[in-house]
Every structure is written in structure tokens, then in C-alpha cells.
Enzyme design. Structure first.
Site, mmCIF file in Angstrom:
data_model
loop_
_atom_site.group_PDB
_atom_site.id
_atom_site.type_symbol
_atom_site.label_atom_id
_atom_site.label_comp_id
_atom_site.label_asym_id
_atom_site.label_seq_id
_atom_site.Cartn_x
_atom_site.Cartn_y
_atom_site.Cartn_z
ATOM 1 N N ALA A 199 -23.300 -16.380 41.683
ATOM 2 C CA ALA A 199 -23.529 -14.960 41.487
ATOM 3 C C ALA A 199 -24.631 -14.797 40.450
ATOM 4 C CB ALA A 199 -22.255 -14.254 41.029
ATOM 5 N N GLU B 210 -26.125 -12.002 37.299
ATOM 6 C CA GLU B 210 -25.684 -10.920 36.417
ATOM 7 C C GLU B 210 -26.690 -9.808 36.227
ATOM 8 O OE1 GLU B 210 -27.593 -13.980 33.510
ATOM 9 O OE2 GLU B 210 -26.452 -14.036 35.371
ATOM 10 N N ASN B 211 -27.611 -9.597 37.152
ATOM 11 C CA ASN B 211 -28.625 -8.553 37.000
ATOM 12 C C ASN B 211 -28.018 -7.275 36.412
ATOM 13 O OD1 ASN B 211 -30.348 -10.249 38.853
ATOM 14 N ND2 ASN B 211 -28.814 -9.546 40.311
ATOM 15 N N GLU C 262 -19.812 -12.740 35.349
ATOM 16 C CA GLU C 262 -21.042 -11.961 35.529
ATOM 17 C C GLU C 262 -20.964 -10.629 34.785
ATOM 18 O OE1 GLU C 262 -23.340 -13.691 36.642
ATOM 19 O OE2 GLU C 262 -22.095 -15.262 37.522
ATOM 20 N N HIS D 39 -21.667 -11.119 31.100
ATOM 21 C CA HIS D 39 -23.085 -11.316 30.822
ATOM 22 C C HIS D 39 -23.769 -10.014 30.378
ATOM 23 C CE1 HIS D 39 -24.472 -15.336 31.395
ATOM 24 N NE2 HIS D 39 -24.062 -15.460 32.647
#
Length: 883
Positions: free
Chosen positions: A268, A270-271, A304, A307
Site C-alpha cells: 500500500a 500512504e499518499n 498507512e 504515516h
């Protein structure tokens, strides 16, 4: 800081960027073959940079259509542009605007980096250096910008248009097109940029923060899969609440979106505000996902999300600091999972993963520092050392300075470095301040590779009623580091007597502080240390490295009776499990030696009797399941260390499993019956624990009695109403060749052919069969209609499972396994170098094999190395493996 040349990138060469990009306006017109990206970059010289330096922007295979500087075309005599770089020799020394139009073919992007297609959807992956495949940019994590993104697409093709931040505008256009504008008010590096466009189903919910803000939550999946996103949504909300309570971190945007795609190189990403996930870490239902899948979904969703603060709000200055965001966030997701589930079982699972992936990495040619000093290809440093060992360093820090000082240090870190790109030194300084101590020696964990060995010896003086423990540490050389300075190792310990833990009393002359005594944590910061305990009524058994207080190997010559004492009486759950593992390992090592000498496997009734006691006292079924699980074949190979014969290991372990299955048949059947399911499925820790013990008991019973066990497994396979029980039964049946196995495999595929993630399990299970014909089976499966070399999940399920998990067949004495994997790596390299390089990592322990296998593995690696035109990813791994 480019990585597409043969020259390595070095930490010591770091310098601040010469220019900063304060604001980025993107206009992206999506098209399957010709997406147009218009970027307006608001740039200024960096006061910390070099005056009058050229502006050099990164690209990767870009097609430049138009470039202007403050509205005018570039001066050809003072600028240069090719697909991989844009250089302006004399850039303005005041703020200016650079406008760049590029064209991208998302459908042709098999590398899955930058903007690409997954099914019918558009999505992006920009970490670590994918943004340069979208537009020319200063593609480095210390350039932080505020992004406004306009996305345009055909509404029928992509009714859902997402990017980072909050949506501020949307509308319809002519010719059936529409648009959406997103703005992220928080400055971020370009690797956190994300865009998704497609026709997806959605699940919506909301979360109310502790300050009363309403956050709209969305999870977007393939149509028809929406019900399978329910657990992921629940995990997200629990993660958000936990981060507020445990770390005081509140979410900061109005929306949080997760998109699940089937083509993804990683787990995955973490945008900021728009996490993109491999769908295996989002989708779950009782009929398609195991308890382990549910636990992984919970952990990855949390990771995520966490983050957002440890990675996004505070990012890393350069890629050498990768552990600063990944190790820290893994530590946070481990803590979360420990609170959500059994903390003891979670700790065991984390250590198993560390030993399985990171210890071999540290012991082989791919060893590297947690904070590396050089790299050729940054994609190859998303490793267990960065993630898992990085997390263990954070855990050690908490053990060393105490919970209160650690919590204050985390608050300092968030307050001091919010909105910046930080370093490991920045992070450690916060804890040095709160603990009031010099942590320079502790920082060696970041700068030195390798797994330290802690040797311990104890002496009891009955007349003086003292017990003296002598500790010593050492660490073998690793590539580029022949000499190691002593590590600062927290050794959490206790003394176990006839009735359990004894009080710790240490004389002042031994250098122990009162706090050290109370906590039971002693620091080993020198090559050797001696600790004497007083008023010890009888000879104790030391319980060392409680909770696995440091990522080290332990050498302590405990007797088998001492190990049984620890198994039955140790107050530390982790060390009870470790004692059982140590006992089993000794038996297996003796058996391997006997087999290689032409003898028979060796067993001891004392160990089986100890396991019987554990099964009878199964108050915590999940923990009991861990207690009766033997060390893996890879674990035993690691303990042997050199001249490893995988076939002898397999024979020894299989014989011990049969002995346990026969010796504990009644107890195993009893546990199997006691923990049968009752009521509707729940993925909670208690219910999952009961299933774990029941299936562990089935596995051992089948080993001891293949006939009766096979009948029991077939009945469970036919009647199972959960994937956990169904795949466990199929796994037991798969160990015995014959029509029953093939019929069960065929039936399983027929039941689940439409569920891609379940088909992955079907591939992986077959890849793990330890039979002579497994490689032929895998070659046939590569021609199966459901297999695709272009889908990373499929490659990992079939080829990855074989290379990393099937110790006997990958390491077949004829070298066929090595040649096969090398061939797949070469075929895959041109399509997806990241996945190819990760497959090649299966050779990381080749030097520890016995001479014949070692030579065959080396031949396979040299075959890869000889191929002209290798990607930087694969070239880096093969060079380091052979170096």
C-alpha cells in the site's frame, strides 16, 4: 540525487536542493494512450543552495510537448531537455514560474510506477521516484510543495476522480467529460502525490475527531466488492481513534480516501489523504479471507494511516532516512495490533517475521545499515532491515529510556519537525533531551549492519546465595564493515525459580541502578558485563531478553530441564514460547546432524511431554497455537549457519512433526474438538485464536496419522464455512500425494475461480508442496489462464512463494529451482524491474549452503549477471549478491 547510473548515491554527498518548489498546479487530462499533464511550478532559489546553480529537473521516459519559463520559451543555448532530464543553465535568481506539458501512455506502463492503468482505472505510484515519470521535477523528498490538482476525464470511463487533500471544485464539461479539483494545504514531497480515476464502487462512513471535526471516509473498490471493504473501514476508524489516544495525533483533512487496485508493486502507499492499496489488504469476507488476512488488513490499514504523521506531516530529508518513516510507523502499527489483539501473540508474530526475513538479510551479501550510507537503486532498500529492524530499534529506545520519556520524546518530535523533512539525528535528539542522556552509542544501531550475538553464562553460589550472570556481545563483519563497535543492547531479564519469577536484588558494586533493578532491564554497552544477584534462595533459570528486548541472537546453554522450567513457569509469555522454540531447535539440529551422518532422526519424550502440558492448559488458544508450532525449515537453516543441507532439515522436521502427532494424538484431537466453531464468523482475536489452535492441532494430527488425519481434513474441507478452515484443511491434504490431493485442489479452484485473491492462495499453496514434481507443477501453472506475469500478486503467489518458502524444492540438489527462478527474473526484468529484483532476493543466503548447492546457486546468479541491459534494480541485487 539520481539513481539511473552506475555511480552510487552517497549519504556524505547530500546537499540541500539549489531550488525550492513552493507550489505545484497540475492539470491532468486522462486518456488511456495519451494522457496530457500540464504542470505549473512556482520555483525560487533555495537560500541554503548554491548561488547561480543550474536548475536540473528529473524525468524518466517523458515526452515533452511544451516548456515555458515565465511565459516565454526556453533559450536553446542555455537549456537542455531529453526524456530523463530538463536543465536550465541560467535560471532566474528570484521567484519564477516554469510551465511544462508532457504526454504519458498509462496503458504501456508495465513498471507500475508513475501514472498507469490497473484494469480500467488510472492510478499512480510515486514512491520513491515515480513522479518523474509524470512531469519533470525536483524528485527528492526534501522539496515540499503545496499541490492543487485538476483532473479531467471521460465521465463514463472515470466517474470517480480523486487526488490528495480536499476536493474544492467539480463539474461537467462538453463531450461527456467532467473534472474535479483537489487541493492539499499541507506541503509534501512529490513522492506523496496521488491521482486515481475510474469507475469504482464506494463505501462511505465518517469519523469524528476528538476536537469534534467530521472527516468523510471513503473506500473505493471494484464494483460488487463493496461488502468486502467493511472490515477495512472498521480498521480505519479504529486506527484513527487509537492514534489520538496513544500518540495524541488527530487527522487534519476533511476527507480520507482509500483506493484498492489489483496491480500494485507494494502492499500500500500512504499518499496524503488518498491511500492506494493492493486490494489484498482491503478486501475480506469469511469465505474469501483467512484470519491472517484480516489481521494483515488491520495492520496495513493502520500502518498507512499512521504515516499521516510519521511520514507525511514529517517526512524524510533523503532516502537514506527511509527508516525514519518506515521503521517508526511499523513500530506504531505493531503497538496498535498488540492493543487490538493478544499482545503476546502479536510480539511472537513480529519476531517470527523479523527472524524469517531480516536476520538472513543481515547475515548475507545484501546486509546493509538501517540507515544506509550508499545505494545504487533505492527501490532495493525497501527491505526488512529498514522496516522490521527499524521498528525494533524504536522499541529498544522505548525500553531503554522508559515509557514516559519515550512519550515526551515523540511529542517533541511532532512539535519540532512538523512540516519538515527530518533525519535520524533529528529524531534521536528529541529522546536524548527527554531522557537527559547521551544516545550516541545507541545510534550505532542505525550505522552498523549485522545481527549481534549475545552470549550468556550463569553461575550459582549456594553458600553465598548469589547468582552471577556474565554477558558478552559480538557481531560478525558485514559487507563494507569489517569492524563493529559495541552496540547498546537492552537486556530485559528475570530469574525463574521453582514457583516462578524471583525478585531481583543487585548489589551496588555491580553498577546497577535502582530503576534498572525494578524494570529488570540491564544495558550491555561494552563487549562484556557481569551482573551478580543476591539473596537468591536456589539455583534459578535466567529468562533472558524478555519480550525480545533487542534484535540479537542469544547463545545460552540452558539444559533441557531448564527449558521445561521456562516453558511452564516463566512470567514472560514471549520467553515461554522462545524456550519451546529453543528446545525444538536443539532436537532438530541433532536430527540433522544424525541424518547427514547416515543415521536416523532423534527425538526426546521430554519435549513432547512439555507440549502436552501446554495443550492441556490452553486458556489462550492463540498463544497455545504458537507454542506447538515448530521452528520453520528456514529457522533451522539459520541456526546451522553454514554448510546447510535443506533436504536433511526437511527430513528432520517432518520426522519430529510425525512424532509429536503420534505422541499427542489424543490431546490434539481433544483440542481440535474443544475449539470447534460456534456461531457466526467473527475475525476478533479470541475467535481467531480458537481457529488457530484447532488448525494447528489438525496439522500435527495429520502428520502423525495420515490416514485418520486425512479423513478429518477432508471432512473439514468439505464442510468449512470460513476460508481459514478451508485453506487449513487443503494445506493438510496437500502434504500427501495422490488423487485426494488433486481432487481437493481442483474443487477449491472450482469454488473460488472468480475471486482473484483466493486464486492467489491456490497458486501459493501448490508452490509450497515439498515434492519432487513441484517445479513441473509450477511450470504448468504458469500456463494456467488465471496466471499472468504482468500481475505482481500472481507472481508473488506462485514464483515468490516457491523461491522464498519452499526450501527443499527451490534448493533442489540439481539446481533446477535456482535456474527456474533466475529465468523468471530475466523474463520479468524488462516488464517490472521492482518485482524481478525482489524475486532475486531469494538467493540472499546462497553462501550458507553446502558446496554443491552453493556452486549451482552461484551459477544461476552469474547467468543473471551476464545478461546485457539489466535494469538498475536487478543489476544492483545481483552485483551485491555476488560481490
Amino acid at each position: 540525487m539520481r539513481t539511473d547510473s552506475a555511480e552510487p548515491v552517497r549519504l556524505k554527498d547530500y546537499r540541500p536542493p539549489d531550488y525550492l518548489i513552493d507550489k505545484v498546479d497540475l492539470d491532468v487530462k486522462l486518456d488511456a494512450k495519451a494522457t496530457l499533464v500540464f504542470a505549473r511550478l512556482h520555483i525560487r532559489p533555495n537560500p541554503q543552495g548554491r548561488p547561480d546553480a543550474a536548475l536540473v529537473l528529473d524525468g524518466d521516459g517523458l515526452v515533452a510537448r511544451r516548456i515555458t519559463l515565465d511565459g516565454a520559451g526556453l533559450d536553446p543555448a542555455a537549456s537542455f531537455v531529453n526524456p530523463n532530464q530538463l536543465t536550465i543553465a541560467r535560471a532566474p535568481q528570484t521567484s519564477f514560474t516554469l510551465e511544462i506539458e508532457t504526454e504519458i501512455d498509462p496503458s504501456a506502463n508495465s513498471r507500475l510506477m508513475g501514472l498507469y492503468r490497473s484494469g480500467s482505472a488510472y492510478c499512480t505510484q510515486c514512491e520513491p521516484e515515480g513522479f518523474r515519470r509524470i512531469t519533470y521535477f525536483l524528485d527528492r523528498p526534501d522539496v515540499l510543495s503545496v499541490y492543487t490538482v485538476r483532473i479531467e476525464a471521460a465521465k463514463a470511463e472515470a466517474p470517480l476522480l480523486l487526488s490528495n487533500g480536499n476536493r474544492i471544485e467539480a463539474g461537467d464539461l462538453e463531450d461527456g467529460r467532467h473534472y474535479a479539483v483537489w487541493r492539499d494545504p499541507f506541503p509534501k514531497p512529490c513522492y506523496l502525490f496521488a491521482l486515481v480515476g475510474g469507475d469504482l464502487g464506494s463505501v462511505h462512513d465518517e469519523f469524528i475527531t476528538r476536537s469534534g471535526r467530521r472527516v468523510q471516509l471513503g473506500i473505493h473498490v471494484e464494483h460488487g466488492k463493496e461488502p468486502q471493504a467493511a472490515y477495512a473501514m472498521d480498521a480505519l476508524k479504529r486506527s484513527m481513534a487509537w492514534d489520538e489516544t496513544a500518540f495524541g495525533r488527530e487527522y487534519d483533512l476533511d476527507v480520507f480516501n482509500i483506493v484498492a487496485v489489483s496491480d500494485f508493486n507494494m502492499g500500500a502507499m500512504e499518499n496524503k489523504g488518498l491511500n492506494v492499496f493492493n486490494d489484498k489488504y482491503v478486501l475480506a469476507s469469511p469465505s474469501t479471507a483467512t484470519d491472517a488476512d484480516y489481521a494483515h488488513i488491520e495492520a496495513v490499514i493502520a500502518h498507512e494511516y499512521f504515516h499521516n504523521w510519521t511520514g507525511n506531516r514529517i517526512t524524510c530529508r533523503d532516502w537514506f532516512q527511509l527508516c525514519l518513516k518506515e521503521g517508526l510507523t511499523v513500530f506504531r502499527d505493531h503497538e496498535f495490533s498488540g492493543d487490538m489483539r493478544s499482545r503476546a501473540v502479536q510480539r511472537i508474530a513480529n519476531v517470527r517475521a523479523l527472524r524469517a526475513a531480516q536476520f538472513p538479510e543481515d547475515a548475507g551479501p545484501l546486509a546493509h545499515n538501517v540507515r544506509p550510507e550508499t545505494y545504487h537503486e533505492i527501490n532495493n532498500f525497501y527491505t526488512a532491515t529498514i522496516y522490521e529492524k527499524g521498528a525494533e530499534i524504536i522499541r529498544m529506545l522505548k525500553v531503554l529510556i522508559g515509557e514516559a520519556a519515550f512519550a515526551r520524546g515523540m511529542d517533541f518530535y511532532f512539535d519540532r519537525y512538523d512540516g519538515t523533512a527530518a533525519t535520524v539525528e533529528d529524531f534521536i535528539s528529541c529522546f536524548a533531551d527527554t531522557a537527559g542522556r547521551d544516545l550516541g552509542a545507541f545510534s550505532r544501531w542505525y550505522h552498523q549492519a549485522g545481527t549481534p550475538l549475545v552470549e550468556a553464562a550463569g553461575t550459582y553460589d549456594a553458600a553465598a546465595r548469589t547468582f552471577t550472570l556474565e554477558l558478552a556481545q559480538s557481531c560478525k563483519p558485514t559487507p563494507g564493515q569489517a569492524h563493529k563497535e559495541p552496540f547498546l543492547i537492552p537486556v530485559a531479564l528475570g530469574l525463574v525459580g521453582r514457583d516462578g519469577d524471583l525478585p531481583l536484588k543487585v548489589g551496588d558494586a555491580n553498577g546497577a541502578s535502582e530503576a534498572e533493578i525494578a524494570a529488570g532491564v540491564f544495558e550491555l554497552a561494552t563487549p562484556k558485563r557481569k551482573i551478580t544477584f543476591h539473596d537468591v534462595p536456589n539455583r534459578p533459570v535466567p529468562s533472558l531478553l524478555r519480550g525480545f528486548s533487542a534484535p540479537v541472537r542469544l547463545d545460552y546453554a540452558a539444559s533441557e530441564p531448564d527449558l521445561i522450567t521456562l516453558i511452564s513457569r516463566d512470567g514472560d509469555s514471549f520467553n515461554r514460547w522462545q524456550a519451546a522454540q529453543t528446545y525444538a531447535s536443539r532436537l532438530l539440529l541433532r536430527s540433522v546432524a544424525s541424518i547427514r551422518a547416515g543415521g536416523r532422526p532423534k527425538h526426546e519424550e521430554g519435549f513432547i511431554d512439555a507440549l502436552a502440558t501446554v495443550i492441556d492448559d490452553s486458556a489462550d488458544p492463540a498463544f497455545t497455537a504458537q507454542m506447538i508450532a515448530l521452528p520453520s525449515e528456514a529457522d533451522i537453516a539459520r541456526d546451522i549457519g553454514e554448510d546447510v543441507d535443506p533436504d536433511a532439515i526437511h527430513t528432520a522436521r517432518d520426522a519430529l512433526r510425525r512424532a509429536i502427532g503420534k505422541g499427542l494424538a489424543s490431546a490434539l484431537l481433544g483440542a481440535y474438538a474443544r475449539h470447534a466453531g460456534n456461531g457466526p464468523y467473527s475475525p476478533d482475536a479470541a475467535a481467531a485464536g480458537r481457529r488457530a489452535l484447532r488448525n494447528a492441532a489438525l496439522d500435527l494430527y495429520c502428520a502423525g496419522d495420515p490416514v485418520e488425519g486425512g479423513w478429518l481434513a477432508r471432512r473439514q474441507f468439505e464442510t468449512a464455512d470460513t476460508m481459514t478452515d478451508e485453506i487449513a484443511a487443503l494445506g493438510a491434504l496437500a502434504q500427501t500425494p495422490g488423487p485426494a490431493r488433486e481432487d481437493a485442489l481442483q474443487t477449491f479452484y472450482g469454488r473460488h475461480a472468480s475471486e482473484a485473491l483466493v486464486v492467489d492462495k491456490w497458486f501459493a499453496l501448490q508452490a509450497m508442496i515439498p515434492a519432487d514434481d513441484t517445479l513441473d507443477r509450477i511450470r504448468r501453472l504458469m500456463g494456467h489462464p488465471a496466471f499472468s506475469l504482468g500481475n505482481p500478486n500472481r507472481v508473488r503467489a506462485l514464483i515468490g512463494a516457491f523461491a522464498a518458502g519452499n526450501q527443499t524444492r527451490f534448493n533442489a540438489p540439481d539446481g533446477g529451482g535456482y535456474e527456474f527462478v533466475a529465468g523468471v527474473v530475466l523474463d520479468l526484468d524488462a516488464k517490472n524491474p521492482q518485482v524481478a529484483a525482489r524475486l532475486l532476493g531469494a538467493f540472499r543466503s546462497w553462501r550458507s549452503l553446502e558446496p554443491n548447492r552453493r556452486k549451482l546457486a552461484e551459477n544461476a546468479l552469474r547467468r543473471v549477471a551476464a545478461r546485457a541491459g539489466l535494469s538498475a534494480d536487478v543489476q544492483d541485487i545481483v552485483d551485491r549478491s555476488l560481490g
